[in-house]
Design a protein around this motif. Structure first.
Motif, PDB file in Angstrom:
ATOM      1  N   ALA A   1       6.144  -7.002  -8.164  1.00 19.26           N
ATOM      2  CA  ALA A   1       4.766  -6.706  -7.774  1.00 19.26           C
ATOM      3  C   ALA A   1       4.612  -6.627  -6.261  1.00 19.26           C
ATOM      4  O   ALA A   1       3.950  -5.720  -5.736  1.00 19.26           O
ATOM      5  N   CYS A   2       5.212  -7.565  -5.533  1.00 15.87           N
ATOM      6  CA  CYS A   2       5.014  -7.554  -4.073  1.00 15.87           C
ATOM      7  C   CYS A   2       5.712  -6.363  -3.432  1.00 15.87           C
ATOM      8  O   CYS A   2       5.203  -5.772  -2.468  1.00 15.87           O
ATOM      9  N   VAL A   3       6.879  -5.977  -3.971  1.00 11.28           N
ATOM     10  CA  VAL A   3       7.580  -4.816  -3.418  1.00 11.28           C
ATOM     11  C   VAL A   3       6.782  -3.541  -3.680  1.00 11.28           C
ATOM     12  O   VAL A   3       6.570  -2.710  -2.778  1.00 11.28           O
ATOM     13  N   VAL A   4       6.324  -3.361  -4.928  1.00  7.81           N
ATOM     14  CA  VAL A   4       5.539  -2.170  -5.261  1.00  7.81           C
ATOM     15  C   VAL A   4       4.256  -2.119  -4.443  1.00  7.81           C
ATOM     16  O   VAL A   4       3.884  -1.081  -3.886  1.00  7.81           O
ATOM     17  N   ASP A   5       3.572  -3.260  -4.350  1.00 10.16           N
ATOM     18  CA  ASP A   5       2.294  -3.279  -3.633  1.00 10.16           C
ATOM     19  C   ASP A   5       2.469  -3.084  -2.134  1.00 10.16           C
ATOM     20  O   ASP A   5       1.682  -2.375  -1.497  1.00 10.16           O
ATOM     21  N   ASP A   6       3.479  -3.711  -1.545  1.00  7.99           N
ATOM     22  CA  ASP A   6       3.725  -3.492  -0.118  1.00  7.99           C
ATOM     23  C   ASP A   6       4.020  -2.024   0.155  1.00  7.99           C
ATOM     24  O   ASP A   6       3.600  -1.462   1.169  1.00  7.99           O
TER      25      ASP A   6
END
Length: 533
Positions: free
Chosen positions: A231-236
């Protein structure tokens, strides 16, 4: 419906195709994010992370984003997301984009971004060009029971729990059979073997061999929810985050995240990690400590500018002389911030220093007429909040004159205006019970009653606000009644404050005012008379 919820609802309705069309066109502008989990109030470590991201954005003309990472729904605390923004706003940290502010890269709450993650799940499931087919990820059919057995076995051996990557080696026929049977599965990311390096903006070159110490991490859970790592990779990526400043505890995860970026074919942001905050005993500061969250400091009277200045003393980032204590507002901190001067060693948090800094700021505010007016209003609000059943807003006890005197009297004794509501100072705002007075009087109720009445008569000749030297009058009254002076002073203190020991009687009278003091002495004398009947 709150504005916060309305914003989130509006953002969740944005068509996913519009957001996906914006995939990764980096500009040269700085975009940073603070991405807390809503599992409780924001504490000192989180505040420092948010502050340094905010200062970096402002110092470079970039954008500061707040994103709520609530993929761990089991630990979610209702209202925590709103409270985090509220606490940050109190300190002066305002986001350019957030759940309440909105923005073109929303929604800014991960649980409302499931359509985005489903899109990347489709990438994972695609038969031609995807992570699973390329060998970067795989389906894991291991049950919770098997994973628990692995954890227990590791604990028995004193080893770090890790997944054994069993499903990495499943054959195509085994995978097909499991899928046909409808066996639940998650998706794990295949960690690359061997050392992996990256340039940390604060710590320099970091080399990690994550695969040697960890099993392949889950990136999509069996319920379709992404884990933090995906999630953090996709969102960043989708939010075009250019720099990630976060706590040192996340440095070990950076290698996994960089591998995910490579697997997706995306350009990663630059990473920097802030040194740990430690307790004086060397243990890591934790949000489970109830006295280190921002709400606690706000409610106990720490000034926001003091809390920010206190936080900036941990880990550097500012060009200042060591040992010099000053209080800075948010604009000053932006001007002074220098990422290159951040330290790499862990920092011990001295909360006693925060107390001293707050007292210093209180002293400064008392000398400034505008700030003094604000403090009087704050103190009045607190009095009415704590003792509204006994004190009216029009009462002389909360007049500007009385409150100004009390603030100035209290400065050497306290560091926060909330200290006025400690048990030993309750007498200032509410009439005490007579239990301590009756205990002091014992067999001398009648003579002590007469002393209280005569002292109140002497005080009637004084004007409110006049400096009171009650000692000569009490000595004269004691001689006329052949009463012990120490007993009389104990009786006066108990009648006025309900305390066995405490400030001098003259000081108590000055804090109460002549009129209130006379009233209390007369009521106390009447109570002693009734006791002696």
């Amino acid at each position: 419906m709150t504005l916060f919820k309305m914003r989130c609802l509006q953002q969740s309705c944005i068509p996913s195709i519009i957001l996906h069309s914006s995939i990764r066109k980096y500009s040269n502008s700085v975009r940073v994010r603070f991405a807390p989990s809503p599992t409780g109030r924001i504490h000192l470590g989180g505040l420092r992370t948010a502050l340094y991201n905010f200062l970096f954005a402002r110092a470079t003309g970039g954008k500061f984003v707040i994103r709520i990472e609530d993929t761990d729904q089991a630990r979610l605390v209702p209202g925590a997301a709103e409270a985090i923004e509220k606490d940050l706003l109190w300190t002066g940290i305002k986001a350019d984009e957030s759940p309440s502010e909105g923005g073109k890269y929303g929604p800014y709450i991960q649980s409302q971004r499931l359509n985005h993650y489903k899109y990347y799940r489709q990438i994972l499931s695609n038969e031609t060009d995807n992570l699973i087919e390329s060998g970067a990820a795989y389906r894991c059919f291991c049950t919770d029971k098997r994973l628990e057995l692995l954890r227990r076995d590791a604990a028995r051996r004193g080893a770090v729990p890790r997944y054994d990557n069993r499903c990495r080696e499943l054959s195509l026929s085994e995978i097909s059979q499991n899928l046909e049977k409808g066996v639940p599965f998650c998706v794990r990311f295949k960690l690359e073997k061997g050392p992996d390096s990256f340039e940390d903006m604060i710590y320099g070159k970091i080399v990690l061999d994550t695969a040697s110490i960890e099993g392949d991490p889950v990136i999509l859970k069996s319920d379709g929810f992404p884990t933090y790592h995906l999630a953090c990779v996709v969102d960043d990526h989708l939010m075009q985050i250019s720099h990630v400043l976060r706590g040192l505890e996340w440095q070990i995860s950076t290698s996994k995240h960089l591998q995910l970026y490579r697997a997706f074919g995306w350009k990663p942001p630059q990473f920097g990690h802030l040194p740990l905050l430690m307790n004086p005993n060397g243990t890591k500061l934790s949000k489970r400590q109830g006295d280190i969250d921002v709400e606690h400091f706000r409610k106990t009277g720490v000034f926001p500018e003091v809390l920010l200045s206190f936080v900036t003393e941990f880990g550097g980032g500012f060009t200042r002389e060591r040992g010099i204590t000053s209080i800075y507002n948010i604009e000053d901190l932006v001007k002074q911030f220098n990422l290159q001067s951040l330290n790499t060693s862990s920092c011990k948090v001295d909360l006693e220093r925060l107390v001293r800094m707050n007292r210093m700021e209180l002293e400064r505010k008392l000398k400034d007429p505008k700030s003094l007016t604000i403090l009087c209003n704050q103190l009045r609000d607190l009095v009415l909040q704590h003792h509204g059943d006994q004190v009216e807003s029009s009462s002389p006890a909360v007049s500007d004159k009385r409150l100004t005197y009390l603030l100035q009297w209290g400065l050497p004794r306290m560091s926060r205006i909330e200290d006025f509501f400690s048990p030993d100072l309750n007498y200032i705002w509410s009439k005490p019970s007579f239990s301590v007075l009756l205990e002091v009087a014992k067999d001398s109720s009648s003579s002590l009653s007469n002393i209280l009445e005569e002292v109140s008569s002497v005080m009637m000749k004084l004007s409110d606000g006049e400096k009171v030297n009650i000692v000569p009058a009490v000595k004269d009254v004691c001689r006329s009644h052949n009463t012990n002076y120490k007993l009389a002073m104990k009786g006066l203190r108990a009648a006025l404050s309900g305390l066995k020991a405490g400030p001098p009687v003259g000081e108590i009278i000055e804090n109460l005012g002549i009129e209130e003091s006379i009233c209390r002495l007369q009521l106390a004398a009447e109570a002693l008379k009734n006791q002696s009947k």
